[in-house]
Design a protein around this motif. Structure first.
Motif, PDB file in Angstrom:
ATOM      1  N   ASP A   1      -6.695  38.966 -36.148  1.00  0.00           N
ATOM      2  CA  ASP A   1      -7.702  39.911 -35.672  1.00  0.00           C
ATOM      3  C   ASP A   1      -8.359  39.306 -34.433  1.00  0.00           C
ATOM      4  O   ASP A   1      -9.477  38.798 -34.485  1.00  0.00           O
ATOM      5  N   HIS A   2      -7.625  39.333 -33.340  1.00  0.00           N
ATOM      6  CA  HIS A   2      -8.084  38.756 -32.073  1.00  0.00           C
ATOM      7  C   HIS A   2      -7.343  39.434 -30.924  1.00  0.00           C
ATOM      8  O   HIS A   2      -6.525  40.329 -31.150  1.00  0.00           O
ATOM      9  N   ALA A   3      -7.605  39.006 -29.711  1.00  0.00           N
ATOM     10  CA  ALA A   3      -7.087  39.667 -28.509  1.00  0.00           C
ATOM     11  C   ALA A   3      -5.564  39.661 -28.406  1.00  0.00           C
ATOM     12  O   ALA A   3      -4.991  40.503 -27.711  1.00  0.00           O
ATOM     13  N   LEU A   4      -4.885  38.750 -29.078  1.00  0.00           N
ATOM     14  CA  LEU A   4      -3.423  38.724 -29.037  1.00  0.00           C
ATOM     15  C   LEU A   4      -2.792  39.345 -30.280  1.00  0.00           C
ATOM     16  O   LEU A   4      -1.579  39.520 -30.329  1.00  0.00           O
ATOM     17  N   GLY A   5      -3.611  39.670 -31.273  1.00  0.00           N
ATOM     18  CA  GLY A   5      -3.090  40.225 -32.516  1.00  0.00           C
ATOM     19  C   GLY A   5      -2.645  41.666 -32.378  1.00  0.00           C
ATOM     20  O   GLY A   5      -2.817  42.302 -31.344  1.00  0.00           O
ATOM     21  N   GLY A   6      -2.046  42.170 -33.435  1.00  0.00           N
ATOM     22  CA  GLY A   6      -1.682  43.578 -33.490  1.00  0.00           C
ATOM     23  C   GLY A   6      -0.195  43.834 -33.369  1.00  0.00           C
ATOM     24  O   GLY A   6       0.631  42.934 -33.429  1.00  0.00           O
ATOM     25  N   GLU A   7       0.108  45.128 -33.197  1.00  0.00           N
ATOM     26  CA  GLU A   7       1.502  45.567 -33.127  1.00  0.00           C
ATOM     27  C   GLU A   7       1.698  46.455 -31.914  1.00  0.00           C
ATOM     28  O   GLU A   7       0.913  47.363 -31.656  1.00  0.00           O
ATOM     29  N   ARG A   8       2.743  46.161 -31.190  1.00  0.00           N
ATOM     30  CA  ARG A   8       3.124  46.955 -30.027  1.00  0.00           C
ATOM     31  C   ARG A   8       4.486  47.580 -30.289  1.00  0.00           C
ATOM     32  O   ARG A   8       5.340  46.955 -30.922  1.00  0.00           O
ATOM     33  N   ASN A   9       4.665  48.804 -29.788  1.00  0.00           N
ATOM     34  CA  ASN A   9       5.895  49.545 -30.048  1.00  0.00           C
ATOM     35  C   ASN A   9       6.526  50.113 -28.786  1.00  0.00           C
ATOM     36  O   ASN A   9       7.291  51.072 -28.858  1.00  0.00           O
ATOM     37  N   ASP A  10       6.214  49.535 -27.641  1.00  0.00           N
ATOM     38  CA  ASP A  10       6.829  49.981 -26.391  1.00  0.00           C
ATOM     39  C   ASP A  10       6.754  48.874 -25.347  1.00  0.00           C
ATOM     40  O   ASP A  10       5.938  47.960 -25.455  1.00  0.00           O
ATOM     41  N   LEU A  11       7.613  48.966 -24.356  1.00  0.00           N
ATOM     42  CA  LEU A  11       7.705  47.924 -23.329  1.00  0.00           C
ATOM     43  C   LEU A  11       6.441  47.784 -22.498  1.00  0.00           C
ATOM     44  O   LEU A  11       6.043  46.670 -22.167  1.00  0.00           O
ATOM     45  N   ASP A  12       5.802  48.900 -22.157  1.00  0.00           N
ATOM     46  CA  ASP A  12       4.618  48.823 -21.303  1.00  0.00           C
ATOM     47  C   ASP A  12       3.496  48.048 -21.983  1.00  0.00           C
ATOM     48  O   ASP A  12       2.871  47.181 -21.370  1.00  0.00           O
ATOM     49  N   THR A  13       3.256  48.319 -23.253  1.00  0.00           N
ATOM     50  CA  THR A  13       2.190  47.613 -23.972  1.00  0.00           C
ATOM     51  C   THR A  13       2.569  46.147 -24.176  1.00  0.00           C
ATOM     52  O   THR A  13       1.721  45.267 -24.050  1.00  0.00           O
ATOM     53  N   LEU A  14       3.850  45.885 -24.442  1.00  0.00           N
ATOM     54  CA  LEU A  14       4.284  44.496 -24.580  1.00  0.00           C
ATOM     55  C   LEU A  14       4.145  43.759 -23.246  1.00  0.00           C
ATOM     56  O   LEU A  14       3.732  42.600 -23.220  1.00  0.00           O
ATOM     57  N   ARG A  15       4.424  44.419 -22.147  1.00  0.00           N
ATOM     58  CA  ARG A  15       4.238  43.804 -20.823  1.00  0.00           C
ATOM     59  C   ARG A  15       2.768  43.431 -20.610  1.00  0.00           C
ATOM     60  O   ARG A  15       2.447  42.326 -20.180  1.00  0.00           O
ATOM     61  N   ARG A  16       1.866  44.357 -20.952  1.00  0.00           N
ATOM     62  CA  ARG A  16       0.429  44.081 -20.815  1.00  0.00           C
ATOM     63  C   ARG A  16       0.004  42.947 -21.742  1.00  0.00           C
ATOM     64  O   ARG A  16      -0.853  42.137 -21.382  1.00  0.00           O
ATOM     65  N   TRP A  17       0.625  42.848 -22.925  1.00  0.00           N
ATOM     66  CA  TRP A  17       0.338  41.755 -23.852  1.00  0.00           C
ATOM     67  C   TRP A  17       0.749  40.420 -23.232  1.00  0.00           C
ATOM     68  O   TRP A  17      -0.015  39.444 -23.288  1.00  0.00           O
TER      69      TRP A  17
ATOM     70  N   ASP B   1       8.914  39.443 -34.478  1.00  0.00           N
ATOM     71  CA  ASP B   1       7.795  39.126 -35.359  1.00  0.00           C
ATOM     72  C   ASP B   1       7.389  37.680 -35.129  1.00  0.00           C
ATOM     73  O   ASP B   1       8.231  36.775 -35.176  1.00  0.00           O
ATOM     74  N   VAL B   2       6.093  37.460 -34.891  1.00  0.00           N
ATOM     75  CA  VAL B   2       5.565  36.129 -34.611  1.00  0.00           C
ATOM     76  C   VAL B   2       4.810  35.636 -35.842  1.00  0.00           C
ATOM     77  O   VAL B   2       3.919  36.325 -36.344  1.00  0.00           O
ATOM     78  N   HIS B   3       5.161  34.451 -36.307  1.00  0.00           N
ATOM     79  CA  HIS B   3       4.492  33.846 -37.460  1.00  0.00           C
ATOM     80  C   HIS B   3       3.991  32.477 -37.045  1.00  0.00           C
ATOM     81  O   HIS B   3       4.790  31.592 -36.709  1.00  0.00           O
ATOM     82  N   GLU B   4       2.671  32.308 -37.038  1.00  0.00           N
ATOM     83  CA  GLU B   4       2.051  31.041 -36.667  1.00  0.00           C
ATOM     84  C   GLU B   4       0.666  30.989 -37.293  1.00  0.00           C
ATOM     85  O   GLU B   4       0.264  31.907 -37.998  1.00  0.00           O
ATOM     86  N   ASP B   5      -0.083  29.958 -37.014  1.00  0.00           N
ATOM     87  CA  ASP B   5      -1.444  29.820 -37.530  1.00  0.00           C
ATOM     88  C   ASP B   5      -2.353  30.717 -36.686  1.00  0.00           C
ATOM     89  O   ASP B   5      -2.818  30.322 -35.617  1.00  0.00           O
ATOM     90  N   SER B   6      -2.592  31.925 -37.169  1.00  0.00           N
ATOM     91  CA  SER B   6      -3.385  32.884 -36.392  1.00  0.00           C
ATOM     92  C   SER B   6      -4.857  32.475 -36.297  1.00  0.00           C
ATOM     93  O   SER B   6      -5.548  32.858 -35.356  1.00  0.00           O
ATOM     94  N   GLU B   7      -5.346  31.685 -37.253  1.00  0.00           N
ATOM     95  CA  GLU B   7      -6.722  31.193 -37.157  1.00  0.00           C
ATOM     96  C   GLU B   7      -6.857  30.199 -36.012  1.00  0.00           C
ATOM     97  O   GLU B   7      -7.869  30.180 -35.310  1.00  0.00           O
ATOM     98  N   ALA B   8      -5.828  29.378 -35.789  1.00  0.00           N
ATOM     99  CA  ALA B   8      -5.849  28.447 -34.653  1.00  0.00           C
ATOM    100  C   ALA B   8      -5.853  29.232 -33.343  1.00  0.00           C
ATOM    101  O   ALA B   8      -6.551  28.854 -32.394  1.00  0.00           O
ATOM    102  N   VAL B   9      -5.099  30.325 -33.291  1.00  0.00           N
ATOM    103  CA  VAL B   9      -5.090  31.177 -32.097  1.00  0.00           C
ATOM    104  C   VAL B   9      -6.487  31.746 -31.869  1.00  0.00           C
ATOM    105  O   VAL B   9      -7.015  31.692 -30.752  1.00  0.00           O
ATOM    106  N   ALA B  10      -7.103  32.278 -32.930  1.00  0.00           N
ATOM    107  CA  ALA B  10      -8.435  32.875 -32.806  1.00  0.00           C
ATOM    108  C   ALA B  10      -9.461  31.837 -32.327  1.00  0.00           C
ATOM    109  O   ALA B  10     -10.303  32.145 -31.471  1.00  0.00           O
ATOM    110  N   ARG B  11      -9.386  30.616 -32.858  1.00  0.00           N
ATOM    111  CA  ARG B  11     -10.311  29.562 -32.411  1.00  0.00           C
ATOM    112  C   ARG B  11     -10.103  29.247 -30.931  1.00  0.00           C
ATOM    113  O   ARG B  11     -11.063  29.110 -30.171  1.00  0.00           O
ATOM    114  N   ALA B  12      -8.844  29.145 -30.516  1.00  0.00           N
ATOM    115  CA  ALA B  12      -8.551  28.853 -29.105  1.00  0.00           C
ATOM    116  C   ALA B  12      -9.051  29.977 -28.205  1.00  0.00           C
ATOM    117  O   ALA B  12      -9.646  29.726 -27.148  1.00  0.00           O
TER     118      ALA B  12
END
Length: 150
Positions: free
Chosen positions: A40-56, A120-131
């Motif tokens: 639940d942070h600025a990099l989280g979520g789900e994208r379903n198209d190239l344009d949104t993935l590009r912006r990500w 699908d990305v699997h990592e320590d999402s809490e570490a991402v949120a802290r960063a």
């Protein structure tokens, strides 16, 4: 032979991400590519198209501009009509405030006929949120922006 080619392409795409060459990565994706990043942070979520993935990807480059992903293992299963690629990696960068950020994770990538259909990305999402919180405190407003989803 096919699996060796897929491994080489996958490793090259991680090098492209490290160089912020996101268009080169995206050219290997289908228009309705699915990208999932937990948290639940600025990099989280789900994208379903190239344009949104590009912006990500652009956001990733802004909020963690010196991020380096180092591939440690790649496994490939299947054949051209249905290929699953597992990529284990380490992430390292120095945040704006001088703190070190480290993470490790795995991507699960589904390809069909040479095109990425899902990631699908699997990592320590809490570490991402802290960063991201530290980056926001250092003045990178996009680090606390709403999720980019489609």
């Amino acid at each position: 032979m096919y699996h060796a080619i897929v491994k080489k392409i996958a490793k090259k795409n991680y090098e492209r991400v490290n160089r912020h060459d996101y268009d080169a990565v995206l050219k290997d994706c289908v228009p309705n590519v699915k990208h999932r990043f937990a948290g639940d942070h600025a990099l989280g979520g789900e994208r379903n198209d190239l344009d949104t993935l590009r912006r990500w990807f652009v956001r990733l480059g802004k909020v963690l501009p010196k991020l380096q992903l180092t591939v440690t293992d790649i496994w490939v299963k299947g054949w051209p009509h249905q290929t699953t690629v597992f990529v284990r990696w380490l992430a390292n960068t120095t945040l704006t405030d001088g703190e070190l950020y480290k993470n490790r994770g795995i991507h699960i990538i589904v390809m069909k006929w040479g095109k990425v259909h899902s990631l699908d990305v699997h990592e320590d999402s809490e570490a991402v949120a802290r960063a991201l919180g530290r980056q926001a405190a250092a003045g990178i407003d996009e680090a606390v922006a709403p999720k980019l989803e489609s």
